[in-house]
Design a protein around this motif. Structure first.
Motif, PDB file in Angstrom:
ATOM      1  N   VAL A   1      13.828 -39.515 -24.938  1.00  0.00           N
ATOM      2  CA  VAL A   1      12.989 -38.534 -25.638  1.00  0.00           C
ATOM      3  C   VAL A   1      12.177 -37.744 -24.624  1.00  0.00           C
ATOM      4  N   HIS A   2      11.816 -36.518 -25.028  1.00  0.00           N
ATOM      5  CA  HIS A   2      11.126 -35.589 -24.126  1.00  0.00           C
ATOM      6  C   HIS A   2      10.107 -34.844 -24.995  1.00  0.00           C
ATOM      7  N   CYS A   3       8.846 -35.291 -24.954  1.00  0.00           N
ATOM      8  CA  CYS A   3       7.872 -34.743 -25.905  1.00  0.00           C
ATOM      9  C   CYS A   3       6.853 -33.843 -25.224  1.00  0.00           C
ATOM     10  N   HIS A   4       6.614 -32.706 -25.861  1.00  0.00           N
ATOM     11  CA  HIS A   4       5.568 -31.793 -25.378  1.00  0.00           C
ATOM     12  C   HIS A   4       4.268 -32.057 -26.119  1.00  0.00           C
ATOM     13  N   ASN A   5       3.183 -31.575 -25.507  1.00  0.00           N
ATOM     14  CA  ASN A   5       1.853 -32.041 -25.928  1.00  0.00           C
ATOM     15  C   ASN A   5       1.043 -30.999 -26.685  1.00  0.00           C
TER      16      ASN A   5
ATOM     17  N   GLY B   1       1.938 -29.039 -21.699  1.00  0.00           N
ATOM     18  CA  GLY B   1       2.520 -30.054 -20.831  1.00  0.00           C
ATOM     19  C   GLY B   1       3.401 -31.072 -21.540  1.00  0.00           C
ATOM     20  N   ASN B   2       3.833 -32.043 -20.748  1.00  0.00           N
ATOM     21  CA  ASN B   2       4.706 -33.130 -21.214  1.00  0.00           C
ATOM     22  C   ASN B   2       3.880 -34.405 -21.400  1.00  0.00           C
ATOM     23  N   ALA B   3       4.525 -35.433 -21.931  1.00  0.00           N
ATOM     24  CA  ALA B   3       3.869 -36.739 -22.020  1.00  0.00           C
ATOM     25  C   ALA B   3       3.466 -37.157 -20.600  1.00  0.00           C
TER      26      ALA B   3
ATOM     27  N   LEU C   1       8.815 -32.464 -11.245  1.00  0.00           N
ATOM     28  CA  LEU C   1       9.365 -31.446 -10.329  1.00  0.00           C
ATOM     29  C   LEU C   1      10.201 -30.391 -11.042  1.00  0.00           C
ATOM     30  N   ARG C   2      10.420 -30.569 -12.351  1.00  0.00           N
ATOM     31  CA  ARG C   2      11.172 -29.555 -13.100  1.00  0.00           C
ATOM     32  C   ARG C   2      10.294 -28.980 -14.227  1.00  0.00           C
ATOM     33  N   ASP C   3      10.086 -29.716 -15.311  1.00  0.00           N
ATOM     34  CA  ASP C   3       9.226 -29.192 -16.380  1.00  0.00           C
ATOM     35  C   ASP C   3       7.798 -29.040 -15.859  1.00  0.00           C
ATOM     36  N   GLY C   4       7.351 -30.012 -15.038  1.00  0.00           N
ATOM     37  CA  GLY C   4       5.995 -29.948 -14.475  1.00  0.00           C
ATOM     38  C   GLY C   4       5.801 -28.694 -13.651  1.00  0.00           C
TER      39      GLY C   4
END
Ligand code: KIV
Ligand code: ZN
Length: 502
Positions: free
Chosen positions: A200-204, A236-238, A11-14
């Protein structure tokens, strides 16, 4: 087994996925399904960015009881105040504040010296702590930050009251071995690290977000940030479903577990895809249409003898079951209501009534109503109801020797708009008629159509991506009539554009 905290940022990064914009009702519905699935933390939004997002975060904070509800804020008082104002109602509120710490971000984006960034981080974490007990701090572009400086920042913000330190691989640059070692370095070099959790917060960007997150987990990360269907900025994110299923399927290897009920994954994924308008690629791990399909004869033979020959997890474990005909024209209100509850929705009486009327209309046109039809109907007709302009009726003529013509009647609360247009094909003509009726011209970037279930009377599910004034909007529409579905999708996108300028 070590419990891994699942922090969902759909709901935020997505929502930062290009073209995605969710309204309050849609965000609350996804939040309710995330809670039902058992995620630990829901990052509900970034309240300073718009009044709409502020309202949505407040509504989620009031609605959600079992998860921590986090709101994002840059490291400044205005952002932090707004974030707190929105989440103060939550049972378990968390302020998530961030500032960039890599040399490249400090020099070119923030135009600040490292000492100034350190001071700001300390002061703003302390300020956030004066409002809320649970404070997450993220050094943005963490994975490209000089380790010695990062250790200093982390130690300082822990002393200032941070409870969670989130290390982002903001640009998806890291690799599993490197990122795992980076987390290990933090554990070994930040003196007071035992007073906070590591996230952790990983981008793809390189397709490594899940692998990097798992490597961090193996090296001591307590919390993983992720998004359903891997949504998020750029690549995107993990992906939540991939992480959870990897941890679950390979418990023997990782010796870790999550609190997520894996049987809710399929529903969560299709709800998110439907609501955001971002389709799932068929070969996507876990939730793609082909994820459990066996094409080659050798594989089919093996699976028939013993599923474990080619299946490392069962479709049932993510909540997939065979399509069963659930309801039809003669089904009553009780059967319908029971089915809605079984599907995991909690709608109030008024919404159930609305849904039931739409269900009956659909049952007149479609013989067998499957779960997917009911889900589509609830999302499109009941949850997403804040449409200012509604397609009242339309007429289209088309053929191979004539140009297509459409007339439309679009209504708002106090006005009626009627127009006609010709075009190359029925869809083009109806889009032009809608544009004329509302005096708006949009750039159509993408159009896709698929059927929700099998059969000639299936619902057509149309998604459009349009652009206007440099911004993108996704529109969705369903109907057994594909021209109507297309028109509704187009109008849905125009409604979103109009909302954004009001
Ligand atoms: O990718 C990123 O760095 C972020 C932070 C705000 C955590 O989304
Ligand atoms: Zn991010």
């Amino acid at each position: 087994m070590r419990k891994i905290i699942i922090f969902d940022t759909t709901l935020r990064d997505g929502e930062q996925t290009p073209g995605v914009s969710l309204n309050k009702e849609e965000k609350v519905e996804i939040a309710k399904q995330l809670e039902a699935a058992g995620v630990d933390v829901i990052e509900a939004g970034f309240p300073i960015t718009s009044n709409g997002d502020f309202e949505a975060v407040s509504a989620i904070a009031k609605e959600i009881k079992n998860c921590t509800v986090a709101a994002l804020a840059r490291a400044n008082k205005k952002d932090i105040d707004r974030a707190w104002e929105a989440i103060q109602w939550a049972n378990k509120p968390r302020i998530h504040t961030f500032i960039a710490t890599s040399d490249i971000h400090m020099e070119f984006k923030l135009k600040m010296q490292p000492e100034e960034v350190l001071k700001k981080a300390k002061e703003m974490v302390a300020y956030a702590k004066s409002l809320c007990d649970d404070i997450e701090f993220s050094p943005e572009d963490g994975s490209r930050t000089r380790p010695e400086f990062l250790y200093e920042v982390l130690e300082t913000v822990i002393d200032a009251g941070a409870t969670v330190l989130n290390i982002p691989d903001t640009v998806g640059y890291s690799t599993p071995g490197e990122f795992g070692a980076f987390i290990k370095g933090i554990k070994e070099n930040v003196k007071n690290i035992d007073k906070a959790k590591i996230s952790v917060h990983c981008h793809n960007d390189l397709g490594l977000a899940v692998a990097n997150s798992l490597a961090a987990m193996e090296n001591g990360a307590d919390q993983i940030e992720c998004a359903v269907n891997g949504l998020g900025e750029r690549a995107g994110n993990a992906a939540l479903e991939e992480l959870v299923m990897a941890i679950n399927t390979r418990k023997d290897y990782f010796n870790c577990e999550t609190g997520v009920n894996t049987e809710r994954i399929h529903r969560l994924s299709s709800l998110t895809s439907r609501t955001t308008g971002v389709m799932i690629q068929p070969n996507k791990a876990i939730v793609g249409a082909n994820a459990f399909a066996h094409e080659s004869g050798i594989h089919q033979h093996g699976v028939l003898s013993n599923r474990m020959t080619y299946e490392i997890m069962t479709p049932e474990s993510i909540g997939l079951k065979d399509n069963v005909m659930v309801l039809g024209k003669h089904s009553g209100r009780h059967a319908f209501e029971d089915r809605i509850i079984e599907l995991g929705y909690s709608l109030d009486k008024e919404k159930i009534n609305e849904a039931f009327i739409k269900f009956k209309e659909l049952a007149d046109r479609k013989k067998q109503i499957l779960d997917e039809d009911i889900e589509a109907l609830i999302h499109e007709e009941v949850i997403e109801i804040n449409e200012k302009y509604i397609l009242k009726d339309f007429h289209t003529t088309t053929g191979n020797q004539i140009r297509s013509t459409s007339t439309v009647k679009v209504v708002s609360e106090d006005e009626i708009f009627e127009e006609a247009a010709i075009g190359d094909g029925p869809i083009n003509s109806i889009f032009r008629a809608i544009e004329r009726s509302l005096g708006e011209e949009m750039e159509l970037l993408d159009f896709s159509i698929k059927s929700i279930t099998a059969g000639r009377d299936a619902l057509g599910d149309v998604r459009v991506l349009v652009a206007k004034n440099g911004k993108k909007f996704v529109g969705k529409g369903i109907s057994t009539n594909i021209i109507e579905a297309s028109a509704r999708a187009y109008l849905n996108a125009i409604n979103k554009y109009k909302n954004s300028i009001e």
